[in-house]
Design a protein around this motif. Structure first.
Motif, PDB file in Angstrom:
ATOM      1  N   ALA A   1     -15.696 -23.954  -0.698  1.00 31.37           N
ATOM      2  CA  ALA A   1     -15.677 -23.861   0.764  1.00 31.37           C
ATOM      3  C   ALA A   1     -14.292 -23.493   1.269  1.00 31.37           C
ATOM      4  O   ALA A   1     -14.154 -22.657   2.178  1.00 31.37           O
ATOM      5  CB  ALA A   1     -16.143 -25.180   1.375  1.00 31.37           C
ATOM      6  N   ALA A   2     -13.263 -24.082   0.687  1.00 34.75           N
ATOM      7  CA  ALA A   2     -11.892 -23.783   1.107  1.00 34.75           C
ATOM      8  C   ALA A   2     -11.517 -22.330   0.809  1.00 34.75           C
ATOM      9  O   ALA A   2     -10.763 -21.713   1.556  1.00 34.75           O
ATOM     10  CB  ALA A   2     -10.916 -24.734   0.418  1.00 34.75           C
ATOM     11  N   GLU A   3     -12.069 -21.788  -0.259  1.00 27.81           N
ATOM     12  CA  GLU A   3     -11.787 -20.399  -0.627  1.00 27.81           C
ATOM     13  C   GLU A   3     -12.540 -19.413   0.275  1.00 27.81           C
ATOM     14  O   GLU A   3     -12.016 -18.357   0.635  1.00 27.81           O
ATOM     15  CB  GLU A   3     -12.180 -20.179  -2.088  1.00 27.81           C
ATOM     16  CG  GLU A   3     -11.785 -18.823  -2.629  1.00 27.81           C
ATOM     17  CD  GLU A   3     -12.166 -18.667  -4.096  1.00 27.81           C
ATOM     18  OE1 GLU A   3     -12.504 -17.534  -4.478  1.00 27.81           O
ATOM     19  OE2 GLU A   3     -12.133 -19.665  -4.838  1.00 27.81           O
ATOM     20  N   LEU A   4     -13.764 -19.757   0.637  1.00 29.80           N
ATOM     21  CA  LEU A   4     -14.583 -18.850   1.445  1.00 29.80           C
ATOM     22  C   LEU A   4     -14.305 -18.927   2.945  1.00 29.80           C
ATOM     23  O   LEU A   4     -14.476 -17.940   3.655  1.00 29.80           O
ATOM     24  CB  LEU A   4     -16.066 -19.140   1.208  1.00 29.80           C
ATOM     25  CG  LEU A   4     -16.626 -18.700  -0.135  1.00 29.80           C
ATOM     26  CD1 LEU A   4     -18.009 -19.276  -0.347  1.00 29.80           C
ATOM     27  CD2 LEU A   4     -16.645 -17.190  -0.225  1.00 29.80           C
ATOM     28  N   ALA A   5     -13.881 -20.067   3.436  1.00 32.55           N
ATOM     29  CA  ALA A   5     -13.696 -20.258   4.879  1.00 32.55           C
ATOM     30  C   ALA A   5     -12.751 -19.235   5.517  1.00 32.55           C
ATOM     31  O   ALA A   5     -13.083 -18.672   6.566  1.00 32.55           O
ATOM     32  CB  ALA A   5     -13.234 -21.686   5.175  1.00 32.55           C
ATOM     33  N   PRO A   6     -11.592 -18.928   4.933  1.00 36.74           N
ATOM     34  CA  PRO A   6     -10.714 -17.932   5.567  1.00 36.74           C
ATOM     35  C   PRO A   6     -11.340 -16.538   5.641  1.00 36.74           C
ATOM     36  O   PRO A   6     -11.079 -15.786   6.575  1.00 36.74           O
ATOM     37  CB  PRO A   6      -9.469 -17.919   4.681  1.00 36.74           C
ATOM     38  CG  PRO A   6      -9.502 -19.183   3.911  1.00 36.74           C
ATOM     39  CD  PRO A   6     -10.943 -19.556   3.785  1.00 36.74           C
ATOM     40  N   VAL A   7     -12.181 -16.223   4.667  1.00 42.55           N
ATOM     41  CA  VAL A   7     -12.841 -14.912   4.671  1.00 42.55           C
ATOM     42  C   VAL A   7     -13.848 -14.847   5.821  1.00 42.55           C
ATOM     43  O   VAL A   7     -13.868 -13.886   6.588  1.00 42.55           O
ATOM     44  CB  VAL A   7     -13.521 -14.628   3.318  1.00 42.55           C
ATOM     45  CG1 VAL A   7     -14.206 -13.267   3.336  1.00 42.55           C
ATOM     46  CG2 VAL A   7     -12.502 -14.700   2.190  1.00 42.55           C
ATOM     47  N   PHE A   8     -14.650 -15.891   5.952  1.00 48.24           N
ATOM     48  CA  PHE A   8     -15.613 -15.917   7.050  1.00 48.24           C
ATOM     49  C   PHE A   8     -14.903 -15.997   8.404  1.00 48.24           C
ATOM     50  O   PHE A   8     -15.353 -15.408   9.375  1.00 48.24           O
ATOM     51  CB  PHE A   8     -16.599 -17.071   6.888  1.00 48.24           C
ATOM     52  CG  PHE A   8     -17.661 -16.789   5.856  1.00 48.24           C
ATOM     53  CD1 PHE A   8     -18.628 -15.822   6.078  1.00 48.24           C
ATOM     54  CD2 PHE A   8     -17.688 -17.485   4.664  1.00 48.24           C
ATOM     55  CE1 PHE A   8     -19.604 -15.551   5.134  1.00 48.24           C
ATOM     56  CE2 PHE A   8     -18.663 -17.228   3.712  1.00 48.24           C
ATOM     57  CZ  PHE A   8     -19.622 -16.260   3.946  1.00 48.24           C
ATOM     58  N   LYS A   9     -13.790 -16.711   8.453  1.00 54.68           N
ATOM     59  CA  LYS A   9     -13.024 -16.786   9.689  1.00 54.68           C
ATOM     60  C   LYS A   9     -12.496 -15.405  10.070  1.00 54.68           C
ATOM     61  O   LYS A   9     -12.542 -15.019  11.240  1.00 54.68           O
ATOM     62  CB  LYS A   9     -11.858 -17.771   9.542  1.00 54.68           C
ATOM     63  CG  LYS A   9     -11.094 -17.989  10.817  1.00 54.68           C
ATOM     64  CD  LYS A   9     -10.045 -19.067  10.657  1.00 54.68           C
ATOM     65  CE  LYS A   9      -9.317 -19.273  11.975  1.00 54.68           C
ATOM     66  NZ  LYS A   9      -8.298 -20.321  11.870  1.00 54.68           N
ATOM     67  N   ALA A  10     -12.017 -14.657   9.091  1.00 55.72           N
ATOM     68  CA  ALA A  10     -11.532 -13.303   9.361  1.00 55.72           C
ATOM     69  C   ALA A  10     -12.652 -12.417   9.896  1.00 55.72           C
ATOM     70  O   ALA A  10     -12.431 -11.579  10.766  1.00 55.72           O
ATOM     71  CB  ALA A  10     -10.932 -12.690   8.093  1.00 55.72           C
ATOM     72  N   LEU A  11     -13.865 -12.627   9.411  1.00 55.24           N
ATOM     73  CA  LEU A  11     -15.002 -11.823   9.858  1.00 55.24           C
ATOM     74  C   LEU A  11     -15.613 -12.344  11.152  1.00 55.24           C
ATOM     75  O   LEU A  11     -16.490 -11.705  11.716  1.00 55.24           O
ATOM     76  CB  LEU A  11     -16.077 -11.791   8.765  1.00 55.24           C
ATOM     77  CG  LEU A  11     -15.693 -11.047   7.496  1.00 55.24           C
ATOM     78  CD1 LEU A  11     -16.760 -11.214   6.449  1.00 55.24           C
ATOM     79  CD2 LEU A  11     -15.427  -9.587   7.794  1.00 55.24           C
TER      80      LEU A  11
END
Length: 131
Positions: free
Chosen positions: A36-46
């Motif tokens: 979750a910590a790894e994916l959250a910034p990617v989804f936040k960017a999108l």
């Protein structure tokens, strides 16, 4: 931290494409804290419409890359604001950039979008929801 064990996956001997993935999808098993910590910034960017449009413009460009000079006119935003959005996409690992003279060229990192697609894909063994 979660102590969830991930399934061991073997290759699909029949080549049918139905082998389980090495990493569970969001719809197959809960994400652990690290995932979750790894994916959250990617989804936040999108999560921003401008960044989503920028990513789409870069990804759909013939030749696989686009100059920032071609991106900026598509928005009613200043060049520094566009550069900031591009920086966030780059920091999220979705795009890469290369400076050529005074211009910067951007290209999609397909492995990042492939990973997102894999995380969001419903496992092949799940029946399709009734409409």
């Amino acid at each position: 931290m979660s102590k969830q064990k991930l399934p061991v996956v073997s290759a699909d001997p029949a080549g049918t494409g139905t082998a389980e993935r090495c990493c569970p999808t969001l719809l197959a098993a809960p994400l652990d804290e690290d995932q979750a910590a790894e994916l959250a910034p990617v989804f936040k960017a999108l999560g921003d419409p401008v960044r989503l449009r920028l990513l789409s413009m870069i990804a759909s460009r013939a030749g696989g890359e686009v100059c920032v000079c071609d991106l900026t006119p598509a928005f009613a935003l200043s060049q520094p604001t566009i550069s900031h959005h591009l920086k966030l996409l780059r920091e999220a690992g979705l795009i890469a950039s290369e400076r050529r003279g005074t211009w910067v060229y951007y290209r999609l990192l397909p492995t990042a979008t492939d990973r997102l697609a894999a995380v969001l894909t419903r496992p092949a063994t799940d029946p399709a929801p009734a409409s």
